[in-house]
Design a protein around this motif. Structure first.
Motif, PDB file in Angstrom:
ATOM      1  N   THR A  53      13.709   8.161 -24.727  1.00 44.48           N
ATOM      2  CA  THR A  53      12.403   8.083 -24.073  1.00 44.48           C
ATOM      3  C   THR A  53      11.752   9.457 -24.088  1.00 44.48           C
ATOM      4  OG1 THR A  53      13.113   6.288 -22.604  1.00 44.48           O
ATOM      5  CG2 THR A  53      11.199   7.570 -21.925  1.00 44.48           C
ATOM      6  N   LEU A  54      10.502   9.514 -24.526  1.00 43.55           N
ATOM      7  CA  LEU A  54       9.758  10.772 -24.549  1.00 43.55           C
ATOM      8  C   LEU A  54       8.938  10.859 -23.261  1.00 43.55           C
ATOM      9  CD1 LEU A  54       9.047  13.288 -26.245  1.00 43.55           C
ATOM     10  CD2 LEU A  54       7.112  11.980 -27.175  1.00 43.55           C
ATOM     11  N   VAL A  55       9.219  11.861 -22.450  1.00 42.65           N
ATOM     12  CA  VAL A  55       8.534  12.061 -21.174  1.00 42.65           C
ATOM     13  C   VAL A  55       7.808  13.398 -21.233  1.00 42.65           C
ATOM     14  CG1 VAL A  55       8.819  12.359 -18.678  1.00 42.65           C
ATOM     15  CG2 VAL A  55      10.237  10.711 -19.907  1.00 42.65           C
ATOM     16  N   GLY A  56       6.544  13.404 -20.836  1.00 47.28           N
ATOM     17  CA  GLY A  56       5.813  14.656 -20.916  1.00 47.28           C
ATOM     18  C   GLY A  56       4.591  14.684 -20.034  1.00 47.28           C
ATOM     19  N   MET A  57       3.911  15.833 -20.035  1.00 46.80           N
ATOM     20  CA  MET A  57       2.666  15.996 -19.306  1.00 46.80           C
ATOM     21  C   MET A  57       1.715  16.837 -20.142  1.00 46.80           C
ATOM     22  SD  MET A  57       4.113  18.427 -16.214  1.00 46.80           S
ATOM     23  CE  MET A  57       2.498  18.698 -15.458  1.00 46.80           C
ATOM     24  N   ILE A  58       0.425  16.550 -19.995  1.00 47.43           N
ATOM     25  CA  ILE A  58      -0.605  17.216 -20.778  1.00 47.43           C
ATOM     26  C   ILE A  58      -1.657  17.780 -19.834  1.00 47.43           C
ATOM     27  CG2 ILE A  58      -1.892  15.058 -21.107  1.00 47.43           C
ATOM     28  CD1 ILE A  58      -2.621  16.110 -23.905  1.00 47.43           C
ATOM     29  N   ASP A  59      -2.105  18.991 -20.118  1.00 51.83           N
ATOM     30  CA  ASP A  59      -3.092  19.668 -19.283  1.00 51.83           C
ATOM     31  C   ASP A  59      -4.472  19.066 -19.534  1.00 51.83           C
ATOM     32  OD1 ASP A  59      -4.405  21.455 -17.672  1.00 51.83           O
ATOM     33  OD2 ASP A  59      -4.403  23.083 -19.138  1.00 51.83           O
ATOM     34  N   ASP A  60      -5.119  18.621 -18.471  1.00 51.59           N
ATOM     35  CA  ASP A  60      -6.412  17.962 -18.593  1.00 51.59           C
ATOM     36  C   ASP A  60      -7.490  18.902 -19.122  1.00 51.59           C
ATOM     37  OD1 ASP A  60      -8.090  15.545 -18.046  1.00 51.59           O
ATOM     38  OD2 ASP A  60      -9.106  16.923 -16.679  1.00 51.59           O
ATOM     39  N   SER A  97      16.545   7.866 -20.695  1.00 52.41           N
ATOM     40  CA  SER A  97      15.755   6.777 -20.117  1.00 52.41           C
ATOM     41  C   SER A  97      14.669   7.371 -19.229  1.00 52.41           C
ATOM     42  CB  SER A  97      16.659   5.830 -19.295  1.00 52.41           C
ATOM     43  OG  SER A  97      17.312   6.537 -18.262  1.00 52.41           O
ATOM     44  N   GLU A  98      13.741   6.524 -18.834  1.00 47.26           N
ATOM     45  CA  GLU A  98      12.624   6.951 -17.985  1.00 47.26           C
ATOM     46  C   GLU A  98      13.075   6.895 -16.533  1.00 47.26           C
ATOM     47  OE1 GLU A  98       7.827   6.031 -17.541  1.00 47.26           O
ATOM     48  OE2 GLU A  98       9.171   4.520 -18.390  1.00 47.26           O
ATOM     49  N   THR A  99      13.367   8.045 -15.956  1.00 46.66           N
ATOM     50  CA  THR A  99      13.899   8.123 -14.604  1.00 46.66           C
ATOM     51  C   THR A  99      13.121   9.147 -13.785  1.00 46.66           C
ATOM     52  OG1 THR A  99      15.483   9.866 -15.168  1.00 46.66           O
ATOM     53  CG2 THR A  99      16.220   7.572 -15.445  1.00 46.66           C
ATOM     54  N   THR A 100      13.350   9.100 -12.474  1.00 44.40           N
ATOM     55  CA  THR A 100      12.759  10.098 -11.589  1.00 44.40           C
ATOM     56  C   THR A 100      13.212  11.494 -11.974  1.00 44.40           C
ATOM     57  OG1 THR A 100      12.619   8.529  -9.741  1.00 44.40           O
ATOM     58  CG2 THR A 100      12.610  10.875  -9.194  1.00 44.40           C
ATOM     59  N   ALA A 101      14.505  11.640 -12.276  1.00 41.15           N
ATOM     60  CA  ALA A 101      15.041  12.949 -12.648  1.00 41.15           C
ATOM     61  C   ALA A 101      14.378  13.482 -13.912  1.00 41.15           C
ATOM     62  CB  ALA A 101      16.554  12.864 -12.827  1.00 41.15           C
ATOM     63  N   ALA A 102      14.069  12.592 -14.865  1.00 47.27           N
ATOM     64  CA  ALA A 102      13.419  13.024 -16.102  1.00 47.27           C
ATOM     65  C   ALA A 102      12.030  13.586 -15.812  1.00 47.27           C
ATOM     66  CB  ALA A 102      13.329  11.857 -17.077  1.00 47.27           C
ATOM     67  N   TYR A 103      11.255  12.885 -14.992  1.00 52.30           N
ATOM     68  CA  TYR A 103       9.921  13.384 -14.652  1.00 52.30           C
ATOM     69  C   TYR A 103      10.000  14.662 -13.836  1.00 52.30           C
ATOM     70  CZ  TYR A 103       7.434   9.349 -16.490  1.00 52.30           C
ATOM     71  OH  TYR A 103       6.895   8.411 -17.340  1.00 52.30           O
ATOM     72  N   PRO A 109       2.923  -5.461   2.694  1.00 47.96           N
ATOM     73  CA  PRO A 109       3.732  -4.274   2.383  1.00 47.96           C
ATOM     74  C   PRO A 109       2.861  -3.010   2.379  1.00 47.96           C
ATOM     75  CG  PRO A 109       4.217  -6.060   0.864  1.00 47.96           C
ATOM     76  CD  PRO A 109       3.023  -6.491   1.647  1.00 47.96           C
ATOM     77  N   VAL A 110       3.429  -1.917   2.801  1.00 45.76           N
ATOM     78  CA  VAL A 110       2.701  -0.656   2.855  1.00 45.76           C
ATOM     79  C   VAL A 110       3.328   0.338   1.886  1.00 45.76           C
ATOM     80  CG1 VAL A 110       2.025  -1.018   5.251  1.00 45.76           C
ATOM     81  CG2 VAL A 110       4.120   0.226   4.744  1.00 45.76           C
ATOM     82  N   SER A 111       2.532   1.301   1.450  1.00 45.09           N
ATOM     83  CA  SER A 111       3.021   2.323   0.538  1.00 45.09           C
ATOM     84  C   SER A 111       4.003   3.240   1.258  1.00 45.09           C
ATOM     85  CB  SER A 111       1.856   3.137  -0.017  1.00 45.09           C
ATOM     86  OG  SER A 111       1.013   2.338  -0.824  1.00 45.09           O
ATOM     87  N   VAL A 112       5.088   3.547   0.604  1.00 44.48           N
ATOM     88  CA  VAL A 112       6.089   4.452   1.160  1.00 44.48           C
ATOM     89  C   VAL A 112       6.357   5.553   0.128  1.00 44.48           C
ATOM     90  CG1 VAL A 112       7.176   2.722   2.618  1.00 44.48           C
ATOM     91  CG2 VAL A 112       7.966   3.017   0.260  1.00 44.48           C
ATOM     92  N   PRO A 113       6.791   6.724   0.574  1.00 49.42           N
ATOM     93  CA  PRO A 113       7.029   7.820  -0.373  1.00 49.42           C
ATOM     94  C   PRO A 113       8.173   7.498  -1.331  1.00 49.42           C
ATOM     95  CG  PRO A 113       6.901   8.618   1.899  1.00 49.42           C
ATOM     96  CD  PRO A 113       6.993   7.132   1.972  1.00 49.42           C
ATOM     97  N   THR A 114       8.038   7.976  -2.539  1.00 50.54           N
ATOM     98  CA  THR A 114       9.135   7.955  -3.497  1.00 50.54           C
ATOM     99  C   THR A 114       9.701   9.366  -3.583  1.00 50.54           C
ATOM    100  OG1 THR A 114       7.745   8.510  -5.401  1.00 50.54           O
ATOM    101  CG2 THR A 114       7.947   6.172  -4.821  1.00 50.54           C
ATOM    102  N   GLN A 115      10.813   9.501  -4.276  1.00 49.51           N
ATOM    103  CA  GLN A 115      11.375  10.844  -4.452  1.00 49.51           C
ATOM    104  C   GLN A 115      10.363  11.763  -5.142  1.00 49.51           C
ATOM    105  OE1 GLN A 115      14.236  12.199  -3.476  1.00 49.51           O
ATOM    106  NE2 GLN A 115      15.298  10.408  -2.676  1.00 49.51           N
ATOM    107  N   PHE A 116       9.649  11.232  -6.132  1.00 53.17           N
ATOM    108  CA  PHE A 116       8.699  12.070  -6.859  1.00 53.17           C
ATOM    109  C   PHE A 116       7.485  12.409  -6.004  1.00 53.17           C
ATOM    110  CE2 PHE A 116       5.420  13.289  -9.802  1.00 53.17           C
ATOM    111  CZ  PHE A 116       6.105  14.036 -10.753  1.00 53.17           C
ATOM    112  N   CYS A 150      14.546  17.501  -6.763  1.00 52.39           N
ATOM    113  CA  CYS A 150      15.876  16.901  -6.799  1.00 52.39           C
ATOM    114  C   CYS A 150      15.831  15.595  -6.028  1.00 52.39           C
ATOM    115  CB  CYS A 150      16.925  17.856  -6.210  1.00 52.39           C
ATOM    116  SG  CYS A 150      16.749  18.129  -4.431  1.00 52.39           S
ATOM    117  N   ILE A 151      16.892  14.816  -6.130  1.00 50.99           N
ATOM    118  CA  ILE A 151      16.988  13.568  -5.370  1.00 50.99           C
ATOM    119  C   ILE A 151      17.572  13.886  -4.001  1.00 50.99           C
ATOM    120  CG2 ILE A 151      17.902  11.230  -5.327  1.00 50.99           C
ATOM    121  CD1 ILE A 151      15.956  11.834  -7.633  1.00 50.99           C
ATOM    122  N   GLN A 152      16.836  13.563  -2.943  1.00 53.22           N
ATOM    123  CA  GLN A 152      17.260  13.872  -1.581  1.00 53.22           C
ATOM    124  C   GLN A 152      17.580  12.591  -0.819  1.00 53.22           C
ATOM    125  OE1 GLN A 152      14.470  16.367   0.508  1.00 53.22           O
ATOM    126  NE2 GLN A 152      14.461  17.953  -1.079  1.00 53.22           N
TER     127      GLN A 152
END
Length: 267
Positions: A12-19, A31-37, A74-81, A170-172
């Protein structure tokens, strides 16, 4: 993707680009995971500083919902990211449609064409080799040929300052300290070592699973030393199988009478 396209494993290719400039940073992951991002963001922040915002799709890595008492829906809850981006002062903006991410999608189209060719030319066969091609060939080419000067000379990136990136990205997980100063995490038990701080017993600690594979235990603003220990069930089984009368006494249990059996006395 991967496989037949470049004769390597599926990745999986994970990346970010400057707007502002179209500057790109990306890496291959299994794979596409929280740790990868988190790893991509960590690399970006260390190299360029903290961006003002992060624009992404509505993947569960960035957004989650849960049922909460008192709410019909259902309400929005925080994710690790989202928790990490908040601690870094990065606004998380979630796209409402795939079309809203047109720029990064075009980048992935270029990657599928040019990058796959580079991987095949380099005869890359592993994730390590694929990332080496990215860093040494593709990214230098892309950031030299496919970027542009920003409309404004003011860089919105901010310095890291005193922020601890290792602790934030990190994952907390939260755990409660037992009366014997142990915690259970991921089906393992850990003994927290002295010194003992006020409120620690029965208090809550944060277990940090860091990107480098290490684990830290934090109580308020202090990091605690710990040792991995056997689970209580393992200790109980070993005691039952091998303990002598003197061993049992040391453990606080009355020594068994060698002349008494479970179902009655010996003749």
């Amino acid at each position: 993707g991967g496989g037949e396209a470049w004769r390597g494993p599926m990745l999986t290719l994970v990346g970010m680009i400057d707007d502002a400039t179209d500057r790109l940073l990306c890496r291959f992951y299994e794979s596409e995971t929280t740790a990868a991002y988190m790893d991509v963001l960590d690399r970006w922040v260390r190299k360029f500083g903290r961006p003002a915002s992060w624009y992404s799709d509505r993947h569960s890595i960035f957004r989650a919902e849960a049922s909460v008492a008192g709410y019909d829906e259902p309400v929005s809850v925080p994710t690790q990211f989202s928790r990490a981006s908040g601690e870094l002062g990065i606004e998380l903006i979630l796209a409402n449609s795939p079309q809203a991410k047109g720029r990064v999608e075009r980048v992935w189209g270029t990657a599928q064409d040019r990058l796959v060719k580079e991987l095949r030319l380099a005869q890359a066969r592993s994730i390590e080799q694929a990332n080496a091609v990215l860093e040494q060939k593709f990214l230098p080419w892309f950031n030299r040929r496919c970027t542009h000067a920003p409309a404004s000379g003011n860089d919105a990136h901010r310095p890291i300052g005193k922020l601890n990136l290792d602790a934030i990205l990190c994952i907390q997980e939260q755990r409660v300290v037992a009366n014997d100063y142990t915690i259970r995490f991921d089906n393992h038990f850990y003994q927290l070592l002295p010194p003992v701080w006020p409120g620690q017993r029965g208090g809550k600690v944060i277990v940090e699973q860091r990107l480098d594979g290490t684990m830290k235990v934090r109580f308020k603003n202090r990091y605690l030393e710990y040792n991995a220990i056997p689970s209580p069930s393992t200790i109980d089984a070993a005691t039952t199988d091998t303990a002598t009368p003197s061993d049992a006494a040391k453990l606080g249990a009355p020594p068994p009478n060698p002349g008494v059996y479970r179902m009655g006395r010996s003749p």
